[in-house]
Design a protein around this motif. Structure first.
Motif, PDB file in Angstrom:
ATOM      1  N   ASP A  66       0.711  -1.421  -0.524  1.00 22.63           N
ATOM      2  CA  ASP A  66       0.023   0.178   0.117  1.00 22.63           C
ATOM      3  C   ASP A  66       1.098   1.605   0.072  1.00 22.63           C
ATOM      4  O   ASP A  66       0.241   2.156  -0.423  1.00 22.63           O
ATOM      5  N   TRP A  67       2.466   1.260   0.688  1.00 20.57           N
ATOM      6  CA  TRP A  67       2.712   2.231   0.806  1.00 20.57           C
ATOM      7  C   TRP A  67       3.532   2.082  -0.697  1.00 20.57           C
ATOM      8  O   TRP A  67       3.723   3.520  -0.866  1.00 20.57           O
ATOM      9  N   LEU A  68       3.949   1.750  -1.089  1.00 21.71           N
ATOM     10  CA  LEU A  68       4.622   1.323  -2.536  1.00 21.71           C
ATOM     11  C   LEU A  68       3.768   2.154  -3.606  1.00 21.71           C
ATOM     12  O   LEU A  68       4.004   3.138  -4.305  1.00 21.71           O
ATOM     13  N   LEU A  69       2.540   1.524  -3.491  1.00 21.65           N
ATOM     14  CA  LEU A  69       0.736   2.525  -4.025  1.00 21.65           C
ATOM     15  C   LEU A  69       1.185   4.028  -3.888  1.00 21.65           C
ATOM     16  O   LEU A  69       0.795   4.772  -4.559  1.00 21.65           O
ATOM     17  N   SER A  70       1.284   4.294  -2.744  1.00 24.24           N
ATOM     18  CA  SER A  70       0.985   5.943  -2.361  1.00 24.24           C
ATOM     19  C   SER A  70       2.230   6.510  -3.242  1.00 24.24           C
ATOM     20  O   SER A  70       1.753   7.861  -3.724  1.00 24.24           O
ATOM     21  N   LEU A  71       3.195   5.905  -3.226  1.00 23.86           N
ATOM     22  CA  LEU A  71       4.694   6.608  -3.475  1.00 23.86           C
ATOM     23  C   LEU A  71       4.571   6.383  -4.969  1.00 23.86           C
ATOM     24  O   LEU A  71       4.854   7.771  -5.776  1.00 23.86           O
ATOM     25  N   TYR A 129       8.485  -2.705  -8.263  1.00 24.41           N
ATOM     26  CA  TYR A 129       7.959  -1.187  -9.041  1.00 24.41           C
ATOM     27  C   TYR A 129       7.430  -1.069 -10.316  1.00 24.41           C
ATOM     28  O   TYR A 129       6.868  -0.074 -10.586  1.00 24.41           O
ATOM     29  N   GLU A 130       7.888  -1.782 -10.414  1.00 25.15           N
ATOM     30  CA  GLU A 130       7.024  -2.335 -12.312  1.00 25.15           C
ATOM     31  C   GLU A 130       5.305  -2.449 -12.079  1.00 25.15           C
ATOM     32  O   GLU A 130       4.861  -1.495 -12.780  1.00 25.15           O
TER      33      GLU A 130
END
Length: 368
Positions: free
Chosen positions: A30-35, A91-92
């Motif tokens: 979830d954090w990565l999606l917000s980034l 990341y992709e």
């Protein structure tokens, strides 16, 4: 003072403790999606973005069932090999729905200490950014040894910022800035909003405290600030575990900004101009005129090559009267330059027997 809203090219460093859950060892999806939302917003307004991401060893050790303690070098390298592919895929998958293409760039310390490899890295990154790609950079932990590793991604991020000529470097950390002392131990510690100069007093305040999954402490962040600001890149330290951390920084989240005294372009030109040249390249009148208008030096405009130099070495640029116009970093060895001088770029491959770069000295690698 710099603000993220003014960035033209920004490098963002993401620590392991932000990306990987300390208890489960799983990715914080979830954090990565917000980034990814933050990166998309920056890209949409024309800002180039490079991400320097830790996390491969932290992810890999979870898959391999390794303990969350200091690992022997060979186990760290094995964990990195397993985790790196998962990190790149994460990341992709986070950025692709926003129409953003990602690229994986793995580097070692040798890529910055060797001018030839430094120029190759710079050229690759510039090409990727020109295509609108977001490079995901990490130290090549799978092959790096203690002798050739950066040791922490704060310093790596600063070196990447210098390589690509970024005007801002953002360290997303587990602390919200630079403090006069460790705030966990000293209740009187205060955070600096802005640091214009890294003095001996500031250096003495930096400690070695780090979090469980990351190697970097405040000392390495200060070293990163010294590297970045000297090259014309402002740097911020901010707490990154919140959702949409870049948006938060832009909207006034607490942080410490280290100011740069020069812009990256001027700082790079000054660095090139200060080098001792290893050779000389004489250019004809037409090339000299083209250089004055901001063009790169092509082989066709070179009339003479003197000295012994390698790829990435500094060379003096002279006009036909022997007057020094400036100097730059050569993309060819002296022997190669002698072979292709006076020839058009399309003739380089037939002459050398392998493809080469169109410019003998690129305008970004030149100080006139």
């Amino acid at each position: 003072m710099a603000t993220l809203s003014t960035a033209k090219r920004v490098v963002v460093k993401i620590g392991s403790a932000l990306l990987v859950d300390r208890v489960s060892g799983d990715l914080r999806g979830d954090w990565l999606l917000s980034l990814a939302e933050d990166v998309t917003a920056l890209k949409q307004r024309g800002t180039d973005v490079i991400l320097v991401s830790s996390g491969s060893i932290a992810l890999g050790r979870g898959v391999l069932g390794l303990p969350r303690t200091e690992l022997p070098l060979e186990q760290s390298q094995a964990a990195a090999a397993v985790g790196q592919i998962r990190l790149a895929r994460a990341y992709e998958e986070a950025l692709a729905p926003h129409g953003i293409t990602t690229a994986q760039v793995l580097v070692t310390l040798e890529d910055s200490t060797s001018r030839r490899r430094y120029l190759n890295s710079r050229a690759t990154m510039e090409t990727l950014l020109g295509f609108g790609v977001v490079p995901i950079v990490n130290e090549n932990d799978t092959i790096a040894t203690d002798e050739i590793r950066y040791g922490d991604n704060d310093r790596l991020a600063a070196q990447v910022a210098v390589t690509v000529g970024a005007d801002q470097l953002i360290l997303l950390s587990d602390v919200d800035g630079f403090y006069s002392a460790n705030p966990a131990e000293d209740p009187n510690a205060h955070r600096y909003d802005v640091i214009d100069e890294i003095t001996g007093e500031i250096e003495a305040m930096a400690g070695d405290a780090g979090s469980g999954l990351s190697k970097g402490g405040m000392k390495t962040k200060l070293m990163a600030a010294q590297t970045a600001t000297a090259a014309g890149c402002a740097m911020a330290i901010t707490e990154g575990s919140r959702m949409n951390p870049l948006r938060g920084l832009e909207q006034g989240a607490t942080a410490t900004w280290f100011t740069a005294q020069l812009d990256p372009h001027a700082a790079r030109k000054g660095w090139i101009a200060a080098m001792k040249p290893r050779g000389e390249i004489t250019v004809d009148t037409g090339a000299a005129r083209a250089l004055g208008t901001g063009k790169s030096l092509l082989p066709a405009g070179v009339s003479r090559v003197d000295g012994t130099f390698g790829r990435g070495d500094p060379v003096a640029i002279l006009d036909e009267t022997g007057h020094k116009l400036g100097q730059g970093l050569s993309r060819y060895t002296a022997l190669e330059a002698k072979k292709i001088r006076g020839h058009h770029s399309t003739e380089i491959e037939p002459i050398l027997g392998y493809p080469g770069r169109a410019a003998l000295i690129h305008r970004d690698d030149m100080a006139l």
